[in-house]
Design an enzyme around this catalytic site. Structure first.
Site, PDB file in Angstrom:
ATOM      1  N   LYS A  43       0.831  -1.173   0.069  1.00  0.00           N
ATOM      2  CA  LYS A  43       0.057  -0.223  -0.021  1.00  0.00           C
ATOM      3  C   LYS A  43       0.893   1.199   0.195  1.00  0.00           C
ATOM      4  CE  LYS A  43      -3.860  -2.267   2.116  1.00  0.00           C
ATOM      5  NZ  LYS A  43      -4.530  -2.650   3.489  1.00  0.00           N
ATOM      6  N   GLN A  94      -5.066  -1.628   9.675  1.00  0.00           N
ATOM      7  CA  GLN A  94      -4.919  -2.984   9.002  1.00  0.00           C
ATOM      8  C   GLN A  94      -5.375  -3.912   9.754  1.00  0.00           C
ATOM      9  OE1 GLN A  94      -3.482  -3.472   5.794  1.00  0.00           O
ATOM     10  NE2 GLN A  94      -3.800  -5.451   6.150  1.00  0.00           N
ATOM     11  N   ASP A 104     -11.486   2.673   4.087  1.00  0.00           N
ATOM     12  CA  ASP A 104     -11.918   1.445   3.810  1.00  0.00           C
ATOM     13  C   ASP A 104     -13.275   1.027   3.795  1.00  0.00           C
ATOM     14  OD1 ASP A 104     -10.036  -0.486   3.316  1.00  0.00           O
ATOM     15  OD2 ASP A 104      -9.345  -0.873   5.346  1.00  0.00           O
TER      16      ASP A 104
END
Ligand code: NDP
Length: 280
Positions: free
Chosen positions: A53, A97, A120
């Site tokens: 990422k 994460q 997200d």
């Protein structure tokens, strides 16, 4: 092999090129798009994902800050970090994460993220908006799958889509996106009776179980579109959730690697830019 390949790598490269242009336009207006990633602990797969990422952000001129916290971080310390990032006007997107170490409460952590920075799309408010068909950040993996389907002219409207797996990050938001796109959707789990009967009735089959060979050719309708979300590491190689023989029966297939994976990262960049543009 008869299936046509749905090339996620090429689609992601196109999308990343457009993300770079969007980032340059923001920078020209004095806005530095900025993604903050929190990584708790030493899980090797999570570390790899976070590194990829970071690299993708660099390529698209998006600033990325990775906050690495030890595996024994307390819930309150993590929540405090999120509050700091929520309050920082220079941060546009916040990503924690997953999975988090078992002692941490992921639900509470996700709810602590400011929904307008929830890159997200996992915050309950954003999931709720998605369920209602309202604009909101959309979870990256299912969003990437929708882009792939569109790119290859595969319209889910009026088709029967079967999703194997009902996780919050893949199966459930995928279901919502497809319902909004006028598909008829069946979502399967471990207790679904007659899984092969279900999967072989699919025009579009999406498999996200985390187990190799969940679906083989005998479970797929001739000519179906098969989206393999799985990433399984075995003896240094990557495998999806569908067996290799599916390529001889499906009409379209996403490879692993090079299918859904690159699109997930491309969507993360795009979501970050959406949030930066909305704020700017
Ligand atoms: P989860 O473990 O959270 O969920 C798996 C789901 O699959 C569950 O709903 C489970 O059912 C269901 N399932 C498992 N085995 C079967 C079976 N035999 N029959 C029917 N249903 C089954 O996984 P994730 O959704 O997080 O990830 C799934 C896969 O996708 C993994 O390989 C992961 O690495 C990959 N992934 C890939 C991404 C990418 O960018 N390409 C991004 C995210 C994930 P139940 O609910 O009953 O337990």
């Amino acid at each position: 092999m008869r299936a046509q390949i749905i090339d996620g790598k090429a689609a992601a490269a196109e999308m990343n090129a457009s993300s770079l242009e969007r980032a340059q336009r923001l920078r020209a207006r004095g806005i530095e798009p900025h993604l903050a990633v929190i990584l708790v602990g030493e899980d090797p797969a999570s570390q790899t994902y976070v590194r990829s990422k970071e690299k993708a952000c660099q390529g698209a001129m998006i600033r990325s800050t990775v906050i690495r916290l030890p595996g024994d971080t307390a819930q309150e310390t993590l929540l405090e970090k999120i509050r700091e990032l929520n309050a920082d006007p220079g941060v546009h997107g916040i990503l924690v994460q997953l999975p988090l170490p078992a002692h941490l409460n992921s639900d509470e952590v996700i709810e602590a993220i400011d929904p307008s920075k929830d890159v997200d799309g996992f915050h309950p408010m954003n999931m709720g908006k998605l369920a209602l068909g309202l604009p909101a950040p959309v979870p990256c993996t299912p969003a990437g799958i929708m882009v792939l389907l569109r790119r290859y002219g595969i319209d889910p409207a009026g088709r029967h889509v079967v999703i194997v797996g009902r996780s919050r990050i893949v199966g459930r938001p995928m279901d919502l996106l497809l319902i909004n796109a006028h598909a008829t959707v069946t979502v399967c789990n471990r207790l679904t009776p007659d899984l092969p009967g279900m999967t072989s009735s699919a025009d579009i089959l999406i498999v996200a179980t985390g187990h190799r060979d969940t679906v083989n050719a005998s479970m797929v309708r001739e000519g179906a579109v098969v989206i393999d979300v799985g990433i399984n590491r075995f003896e240094g190689k990557l495998y999806g959730d569908v067996s290799a023989d599916v390529a001889d029966k499906a009409g379209w297939l996403t490879p692993v690697p090079g299918g859904v994976g690159p699109m997930t990262v491309a969507m993360l960049l795009s979501n970050t830019l959406d949030l930066a543009e909305q704020r700017g």
